[in-house]
Design an enzyme around this catalytic site. Structure first.
Site, short mmCIF file in Angstrom:
data_model
loop_
_atom_site.label_atom_id
_atom_site.label_comp_id
_atom_site.label_asym_id
_atom_site.label_seq_id
_atom_site.Cartn_x
_atom_site.Cartn_y
_atom_site.Cartn_z
N VAL A 50 12.24 -45.65 -3.09
CA VAL A 50 13.19 -46.30 -4.01
C VAL A 50 14.64 -46.15 -3.56
O VAL A 50 15.54 -46.51 -4.29
CB VAL A 50 13.04 -45.75 -5.45
CG1 VAL A 50 11.71 -46.13 -6.04
CG2 VAL A 50 13.25 -44.25 -5.49
N LYS A 81 26.18 -54.99 -0.01
CA LYS A 81 26.70 -54.14 -1.08
C LYS A 81 28.17 -53.86 -0.80
O LYS A 81 28.52 -53.40 0.29
CB LYS A 81 25.91 -52.82 -1.13
CG LYS A 81 26.52 -51.77 -2.04
CD LYS A 81 25.81 -50.43 -1.90
CE LYS A 81 26.56 -49.35 -2.64
NZ LYS A 81 25.91 -48.01 -2.48
N PRO A 101 35.06 -49.65 -5.19
CA PRO A 101 34.82 -50.56 -4.06
C PRO A 101 34.77 -49.80 -2.74
O PRO A 101 35.09 -48.61 -2.67
CB PRO A 101 36.02 -51.50 -4.11
CG PRO A 101 37.11 -50.69 -4.73
CD PRO A 101 36.45 -49.72 -5.68
N LEU A 338 14.50 -35.59 1.78
CA LEU A 338 14.11 -34.92 0.55
C LEU A 338 13.66 -33.48 0.76
O LEU A 338 13.72 -32.66 -0.16
CB LEU A 338 13.00 -35.71 -0.14
CG LEU A 338 13.33 -37.14 -0.55
CD1 LEU A 338 12.12 -37.81 -1.19
CD2 LEU A 338 14.52 -37.19 -1.50
#
Length: 512
Positions: A50, A81, A101, A338
Site C-alpha cells: 500500500v 504527485k 507543496p 519495514l
C-alpha cells in the site's frame, strides 16, 4: 586475512528489497562481474503493497537504476504527485485546508518571506503567497508538458504508483538488465560464524546461500535483524497515536474522471484519510487510533468518505506499530524497509527511507569486512537521526490542530511531544524557521517544509521582534509579485493531469 565483500544477499522482495537490489547492482556493476547480488523472496508471503506515495527522490532512483520515466508511468499505473493537501486539520471546517507543496518558497533560501507574509498576508494562505504549486494543484494541472524531457519538470514532482506493479517492474529490470540473481524460496534457518556474522541463510529448496553482507527486507517479520540478532524495537506510539489503517482501492466513476495531482489527507475524528489518485483508480485509507475509536466506527467513517460503492469493494485492515529498531545495521546485516521500522503514512516517509538506505549502502558499500563496523556505526547514527526528525515533523501536524475531539486533544498534551520539537516551537514563536535550524546534511524535511506546515496550520511568528532586521521589504514585494506571475504562466501553459497521463501512454517523454 582481509575478507572482501563480493556478494550481497537481499532477503525479502517487495519494493524495499528490489529497490535495494537494484541500487547495489547498478552501482557496483553486477551484470559485468562486479559485486554479486542475490535476492531471496518467499513465494508464500504477500507484500503489504500500500506504499503508493513517493518523494521527488524517486526520480533520481529510477534514473540511477536505468528505468525510463515513460516505461515506469505506463507499467505502474503511475501519476504525478506535487505535494499534499491537508483538509480539515486546523479546525475541521469545510473550507479548512492548506498545502505542503514540493516547490520551495519563492526566493528561498536567499530570502525568508515568512516574516513579510506575517506582516501583510493580504488574506492569502502562506503556500499560495510564496509558491505557485498550490494553484497548479487546485486547478488539476500536471507539473510538466509532454515535450518536457523525462525526469525534468516545470514544477518539482514525485509520483503516486501501484506498489505491486512497481515491485514487478523492479524485479524484471533487476533480473534482465542488472544481473540480480532471483531465488524464489523460503528461508528456513540463519547460519552464523563464531563472531556473530551471518555466513549464509538456509533455504527450503536451494540449500545454503552465502554472502558477506545481508540486507533484511523481510518486512514486519524482521527475520534477520529482529528474530536472529534480537535487535530491540523502539516503540514510538507515545508520540504517534494511530495504530490501524483500513485501505481500499476505489475505481473512478468514468475514464475521464480527473486525477488529483497531490495526496489528499482529510482529518477525521480519530485520525485521517488518505486519497491517492492513480491512472485507473484511487487508493483510499483511513488511518486511526484504536484508543479513540473502534473498528466498526472507523469502517463507518471510511464508508461516509468513499460512499455507497464501498460495500462492493474489499477493505484491508493493516496494523501499524510506529517505531524503529534500536540499530539498523548489526554485524553484517542491515535492515531496510519495514524490518527497520515503520511510521504512519503521513508525508509518505516509508519509501524515501528505503531510497535513502539503499543509496547509502550502495555509495558506502564496505569493500571488506574489516571496515564494515565503521560504516555500520555511521549508518546507524545517520538513520537514528533521520527517524527522530521524521517523527518530529509528523507530530507537528497533529500538535498544531485546534480540533476538539479526544484524539486531537490528546495529541496536544506536552508529554506526547518530543523535547526537541517543543524547543523548536518555542523558538519559532519569535523566529521563523530557516536553514540555521537544520544544520545536518542528514535532514529529511528542510526548513521550507516546516514553514508550510506551521503557517498552514495557523501558527504565528511574532514579527515585531524582527522589525529592525526586516530590511528587504522591497525585495520581498518583488518575490511575491514574481510568484503571482509564475502562477499565471503555469495556469496558462500546463496541461490537465489526466491529459498529460494519456499523452504519456500514447507518445512518451523525450529520453535523455
Amino acid at each position: 586475512m582481509v575478507t572482501p565483500v563480493q556478494s550481497v544477499v537481499v532477503v525479502g522482495g517487495g519494493t524495499a528489497g528490489w529497490i535495494t537490489a537494484a541500487r547495489i547492482a547498478a552501482g557496483h556493476n553486477t551484470k559485468s562481474g562486479g559485486v554479486r547480488v542475490t535476492l531471496i523472496e518467499s513465494p508464500s508471503i504477500p507484500t503489504i503493497g500500500v506504499g503508493e506515495g513517493t518523494w521527488p527522490t524517486m526520480r533520481n532512483t529510477l534514473r540511477k537504476i536505468g528505468i525510463a520515466e515513460t516505461q515506469f508511468i505506463r507499467e505502474c499505473d503511475a501519476a504525478f504527485k506535487q505535494g499534499a493537501k491537508f483538509a480539515r486539520w486546523v479546525n475541521g471546517g469545510a473550507e479548512d485546508f492548506y498545502y505542503h507543496p514540493l516547490v520551495l518558497p519563492q526566493g528561498f533560501p536567499k530570502i525568508n518571506l515568512a516574516p513579510y507574509w506575517h506582516q501583510d498576508s493580504s488574506g492569502r494562505s502562506f503556500s499560495s503567497a510564496v509558491c505557485f504549486q498550490e494553484a497548479v494543484c487546485e486547478h488539476g494541472l500536471a507539473p510538466k508538458l509532454i515535450t518536457t524531457p523525462e525526469y525534468a519538470g516545470v514544477a518539482n514532482y514525485a509520483y503516486h504508483l501501484n506498489a505491486g506493479k512497481f515491485a514487478e517492474l523492479l524485479q524484471r529490470h533487476c533480473v534482465e538488465q542488472l544481473g540480480v540473481r532471483h531465488v524464489l524460496d523460503d528461508v528456513t534457518a540463519v547460519n552464523a560464524a563464531p563472531n556473530g556474522d551471518i555466513t549464509s541463510v538456509a533455504t527450503a529448496a536451494n540449500g545454503a546461500i552465502g554472502g558477506e553482507l545481508f540486507v533484511d527486507c523481510t518486512g514486519f517479520s524482521a527475520l534477520l535483524i529482529g528474530k536472529h540478532f534480537g535487535v530491540p524495537f523502539i516503540d514510538r506510539s507515545d508520540v504517534l497515536f494511530v495504530d490501524n489503517a483500513l485501505a481500499v482501492q476505489v475505481p473512478y466513476d468514468d475514464t475521464d474522471a480527473p486525477v488529483a495531482c497531490h495526496t489528499i489527507s482529510t482529518a477525521q475524528a480519530a485520525g485521517w484519510i488518505w486519497d491517492i489518485g492513480l491512472q485507473s483508480r484511487r487508493g483510499v485509507g483511513y488511518v486511526y487510533s484504536s484508543r479513540h475509536t473502534d473498528h466498526e466506527a472507523a469502517l463507518s467513517t471510511l464508508r461516509e468518505y468513499v460512499g455507497p460503492k464501498l460495500e462492493a469493494l474489499s477493505v484491508r485492515r493493516i496494523p501499524i506499530r510506529s517505531g524503529h529498531r534500536r540499530l539498523f545495521w548489526q554485524n553484517n546485516c542491515v535492515a531496510v524497509g519495514l524490518s527497520g521500522g515503520f511510521l504512519e503514512p503521513l508525508e509518505a516517509s516509508a519509501l524515501v527511507l528505503v531510497e535513502l538506505a539503499a543509496e547509502m549502502i550502495t555509495e558506502q558499500l564496505p569493500p571488506c569486512r574489516e571496515v564494515m563496523d565503521v560504516l555500520a556505526r555511521r549508518f546507524n547514527q545517520t538513520f537514528a537521526y533521520r527517524w527522530d526528525r521524521i517523527i518530529d515533523f509528523l507530530k507537528l501536524h497533529y500538535l498544531l490542530s485546534q480540533r476538539d475531539e479526544p484524539f486531537w486533544r490528546d495529541n496536544r498534551t506536552a508529554a506526547s511531544v518530543p523535547d526537541g520539537l517543543q524547543e523548536q516551537l518555542q523558538l519559532w514563536r519569535y523566529c521563523p524557521p530557516g536553514d540555521h535550524d537544520f544544520t545536518s546534511n542528514k535532514e529529511v524535511f528542510p526548513a521550507a517544509s516546516y514553514q508550510y506546515v506551521l503557517y498552514g496550520m495557523g501558527f504565528r511568528t511574532e514579527t515585531r521582534w524582527h522589525a529592525h532586521t526586516m530590511r528587504q521589504a522591497d525585495r520581498a514585494r518583488e518575490q511575491f509579485q514574481q510568484n503571482d506571475r509564475v502562477i499565471q504562466q503555469a495556469l496558462a501553459t500546463l496541461p490537465k493531469h489526466r491529459e498529460l497521463l494519456r499523452k504519456v501512454q500514447q507518445y512518451g517523454f523525450q529520453t535523455v
